[in-house]
Enzyme design. Sequence first.
Site, PDB file in Angstrom:
ATOM      1  N   SER A 128      49.514   5.226 -43.135  1.00  0.00           N
ATOM      2  CA  SER A 128      48.918   5.903 -41.987  1.00  0.00           C
ATOM      3  C   SER A 128      49.699   5.654 -40.714  1.00  0.00           C
ATOM      4  O   SER A 128      49.467   6.309 -39.705  1.00  0.00           O
ATOM      5  CB  SER A 128      47.512   5.369 -41.740  1.00  0.00           C
ATOM      6  OG  SER A 128      46.764   5.396 -42.896  1.00  0.00           O
ATOM      7  N   HIS A 162      51.517  11.824 -45.870  1.00  0.00           N
ATOM      8  CA  HIS A 162      50.273  11.269 -45.340  1.00  0.00           C
ATOM      9  C   HIS A 162      49.110  12.235 -45.556  1.00  0.00           C
ATOM     10  O   HIS A 162      49.025  13.264 -44.891  1.00  0.00           O
ATOM     11  CB  HIS A 162      50.479  10.966 -43.836  1.00  0.00           C
ATOM     12  CG  HIS A 162      49.307  10.342 -43.169  1.00  0.00           C
ATOM     13  ND1 HIS A 162      49.052  10.489 -41.830  1.00  0.00           N
ATOM     14  CD2 HIS A 162      48.305   9.562 -43.651  1.00  0.00           C
ATOM     15  CE1 HIS A 162      47.956   9.832 -41.524  1.00  0.00           C
ATOM     16  NE2 HIS A 162      47.484   9.266 -42.611  1.00  0.00           N
ATOM     17  N   GLU A 174      50.685  15.285 -43.680  1.00  0.00           N
ATOM     18  CA  GLU A 174      51.716  15.076 -42.666  1.00  0.00           C
ATOM     19  C   GLU A 174      52.965  14.555 -43.397  1.00  0.00           C
ATOM     20  O   GLU A 174      52.878  13.600 -44.170  1.00  0.00           O
ATOM     21  CB  GLU A 174      51.180  14.020 -41.693  1.00  0.00           C
ATOM     22  CG  GLU A 174      51.710  14.067 -40.302  1.00  0.00           C
ATOM     23  CD  GLU A 174      50.968  13.068 -39.389  1.00  0.00           C
ATOM     24  OE1 GLU A 174      50.439  12.041 -39.853  1.00  0.00           O
ATOM     25  OE2 GLU A 174      50.945  13.340 -38.171  1.00  0.00           O
ATOM     26  N   ASN A 212      47.660   9.741 -36.234  1.00  0.00           N
ATOM     27  CA  ASN A 212      46.963   8.524 -35.817  1.00  0.00           C
ATOM     28  C   ASN A 212      47.321   8.066 -34.408  1.00  0.00           C
ATOM     29  O   ASN A 212      46.567   7.315 -33.798  1.00  0.00           O
ATOM     30  CB  ASN A 212      47.170   7.413 -36.848  1.00  0.00           C
ATOM     31  CG  ASN A 212      46.239   7.610 -38.024  1.00  0.00           C
ATOM     32  OD1 ASN A 212      45.058   7.918 -37.834  1.00  0.00           O
ATOM     33  ND2 ASN A 212      46.750   7.486 -39.234  1.00  0.00           N
TER      34      ASN A 212
HETATM   35  N1  3HC Z   1      35.389  13.620 -51.783  1.00  0.00           N
HETATM   36  C1  3HC Z   1      35.415  14.910 -52.151  1.00  0.00           C
HETATM   37  N2  3HC Z   1      34.667  15.872 -51.575  1.00  0.00           N
HETATM   38  C2  3HC Z   1      33.830  15.484 -50.591  1.00  0.00           C
HETATM   39  C3  3HC Z   1      33.738  14.150 -50.155  1.00  0.00           C
HETATM   40  C4  3HC Z   1      34.558  13.187 -50.807  1.00  0.00           C
HETATM   41  N3  3HC Z   1      34.573  11.897 -50.445  1.00  0.00           N
HETATM   42  N4  3HC Z   1      32.824  14.087 -49.166  1.00  0.00           N
HETATM   43  C5  3HC Z   1      32.362  15.338 -48.986  1.00  0.00           C
HETATM   44  N5  3HC Z   1      32.966  16.180 -49.839  1.00  0.00           N
HETATM   45  C6  3HC Z   1      32.770  17.637 -49.968  1.00  0.00           C
HETATM   46  C7  3HC Z   1      31.361  17.956 -50.391  1.00  0.00           C
HETATM   47  O1  3HC Z   1      31.242  17.924 -51.797  1.00  0.00           O
HETATM   48  C8  3HC Z   1      31.191  19.341 -49.820  1.00  0.00           C
HETATM   49  O2  3HC Z   1      31.824  20.288 -50.670  1.00  0.00           O
HETATM   50  P1  3HC Z   1      31.273  21.814 -50.771  1.00  0.00           P
HETATM   51  O3  3HC Z   1      31.581  22.472 -49.466  1.00  0.00           O
HETATM   52  O4  3HC Z   1      32.049  22.386 -51.885  1.00  0.00           O
HETATM   53  O5  3HC Z   1      29.813  21.691 -51.064  1.00  0.00           O
HETATM   54  C9  3HC Z   1      31.994  19.304 -48.511  1.00  0.00           C
HETATM   55  O6  3HC Z   1      32.902  18.212 -48.659  1.00  0.00           O
HETATM   56  C10 3HC Z   1      31.101  19.082 -47.328  1.00  0.00           C
HETATM   57  O7  3HC Z   1      30.376  17.886 -47.574  1.00  0.00           O
HETATM   58  P2  3HC Z   1      28.882  17.632 -47.117  1.00  0.00           P
HETATM   59  O8  3HC Z   1      28.152  18.942 -47.031  1.00  0.00           O
HETATM   60  O9  3HC Z   1      28.293  16.562 -47.972  1.00  0.00           O
HETATM   61  O10 3HC Z   1      29.009  16.936 -45.708  1.00  0.00           O
HETATM   62  P3  3HC Z   1      29.704  17.459 -44.382  1.00  0.00           P
HETATM   63  O11 3HC Z   1      29.540  18.910 -44.175  1.00  0.00           O
HETATM   64  O12 3HC Z   1      29.247  16.497 -43.368  1.00  0.00           O
HETATM   65  O13 3HC Z   1      31.273  17.194 -44.634  1.00  0.00           O
HETATM   66  C11 3HC Z   1      33.177  15.862 -44.395  1.00  0.00           C
HETATM   67  C12 3HC Z   1      31.759  15.950 -44.981  1.00  0.00           C
HETATM   68  C13 3HC Z   1      34.088  16.872 -45.088  1.00  0.00           C
HETATM   69  C14 3HC Z   1      33.670  14.445 -44.712  1.00  0.00           C
HETATM   70  C15 3HC Z   1      33.110  16.150 -42.853  1.00  0.00           C
HETATM   71  O14 3HC Z   1      32.134  15.338 -42.272  1.00  0.00           O
HETATM   72  C16 3HC Z   1      34.423  15.937 -42.147  1.00  0.00           C
HETATM   73  O15 3HC Z   1      35.295  16.771 -42.156  1.00  0.00           O
HETATM   74  N6  3HC Z   1      34.553  14.749 -41.467  1.00  0.00           N
HETATM   75  C17 3HC Z   1      35.760  14.383 -40.767  1.00  0.00           C
HETATM   76  C18 3HC Z   1      36.737  13.828 -41.763  1.00  0.00           C
HETATM   77  C19 3HC Z   1      38.046  13.444 -41.098  1.00  0.00           C
HETATM   78  O16 3HC Z   1      38.257  13.537 -39.913  1.00  0.00           O
HETATM   79  N7  3HC Z   1      38.965  12.937 -41.942  1.00  0.00           N
HETATM   80  C20 3HC Z   1      40.228  12.451 -41.479  1.00  0.00           C
HETATM   81  C21 3HC Z   1      40.124  10.961 -41.306  1.00  0.00           C
HETATM   82  S1  3HC Z   1      41.640  10.301 -40.679  1.00  0.00           S
HETATM   83  C22 3HC Z   1      42.569  10.032 -42.040  1.00  0.00           C
HETATM   84  O17 3HC Z   1      42.174  10.213 -43.164  1.00  0.00           O
HETATM   85  C23 3HC Z   1      43.952   9.547 -41.777  1.00  0.00           C
HETATM   86  C24 3HC Z   1      44.092   8.099 -42.065  1.00  0.00           C
HETATM   87  O18 3HC Z   1      45.440   7.783 -41.865  1.00  0.00           O
HETATM   88  C25 3HC Z   1      43.212   7.215 -41.238  1.00  0.00           C
END
Ligand code: 3HC
Length: 306
Positions: A128, A162, A174, A212
């Site tokens: 990351s 990434h 990325e 990040n």
């Molecule tokens: N694995 C696979 N699929 C998942 C999941 C997981 N862990 N969590 C949720 N999903 C899927 C669900 O099954 C659902 O699929 P569908 O549309 O086919 O039904 C879809 O995602 C939406 O899930 P929910 O309805 O349960 O919940 P939300 O609408 O709240 O979405 C979320 C969940 C997609 C996690 C959303 O809250 C989101 O986009 N959050 C922000 C995530 C983000 O910013 N990620 C980046 C983090 S930074 C990073 O990773 C970089 C690193 O270097 C730190």
Amino acid sequence: MAAVAHGIRTVGVIGSGQMGLGIAYVSALRARVPVLLHDRSEVQLKKGLAFMDKLLEKDVAKGKVSSEDAKDAKDRVTVVSAEQGLSGLRDVDMVIEAVSEKLAVKEAIFKELSAKLSPEAILATNTSSISITKIAAATIPEGQTAASSEGAKSASRVVGLHFFNPVPVMKLVELISALQTSRDTLDRARAYAVACGKEVTTSQDVPGFVSNALLMPFINEAIMCLEKGVATREDIDKTLKLGMNHPMGPLQLADFIGLDTCLSIQQTLYTGTGDSKYRPSILLERMVDAQWLGKKSGKGFYDYDA
Ligand code: 3HC
């Protein structure tokens, strides 16, 4: 310009935590490539495979994936045990490493990969924030130098790939070039990410890359707001969710990423730039000291079911 073929016939994924597992999932299901999944913890491997089964079942139930495709994806994943170690990955065309954010751990893994895998294999890291250039330098074989042709060739197949959490859902990868990365490595790594169903952006090899370097100060500011008592955790998150249409508030997102991962990235940003704007908040440090690591540990800014 014609698209470059990734040419990956088998991929190795190191680490079966939330990122590694997600990468294995999109590799098997979307890129349709056989995956060798390795973790030094058998417990983590079992947990990862069980989670993948659950994800596939959910996708089939929702009609997003056919049961044949789900079965094929499952069959494409083979576990490489701790006992087999990295030797079990010796025949893969590309490795994607997704272990914890610790430079020494990654350097040791890349050194070993470079000794055990074919010199043609691409060595990608899902780091990351850590310098891809430093990781690439760790692959220079014993007795070689960065300038020797064998040393330069080894480092030239290292690249940053990434992914974002949850990998099956987030559309971005990325792509980060080390100083040493070859054009061919970059093109093939990009083609592989596209085959996994992702859009690709490129970033220079700076601490935190683009993603990040922008996200972590934002999360850190939210934690500092909480620390100073500016607002409750709920109101901080609600402000960003309802006021700015973010899918999650920053504290909820920090819990979701893992507070230890957030802290490691912030430390890399702070030490790598020397800029005080990246100094991690004391509250974040103390929460990690307490082993309150967010969703994965059951406790972070919020409480979660085990
Ligand atoms: N694995 C696979 N699929 C998942 C999941 C997981 N862990 N969590 C949720 N999903 C899927 C669900 O099954 C659902 O699929 P569908 O549309 O086919 O039904 C879809 O995602 C939406 O899930 P929910 O309805 O349960 O919940 P939300 O609408 O709240 O979405 C979320 C969940 C997609 C996690 C959303 O809250 C989101 O986009 N959050 C922000 C995530 C983000 O910013 N990620 C980046 C983090 S930074 C990073 O990773 C970089 C690193 O270097 C730190």
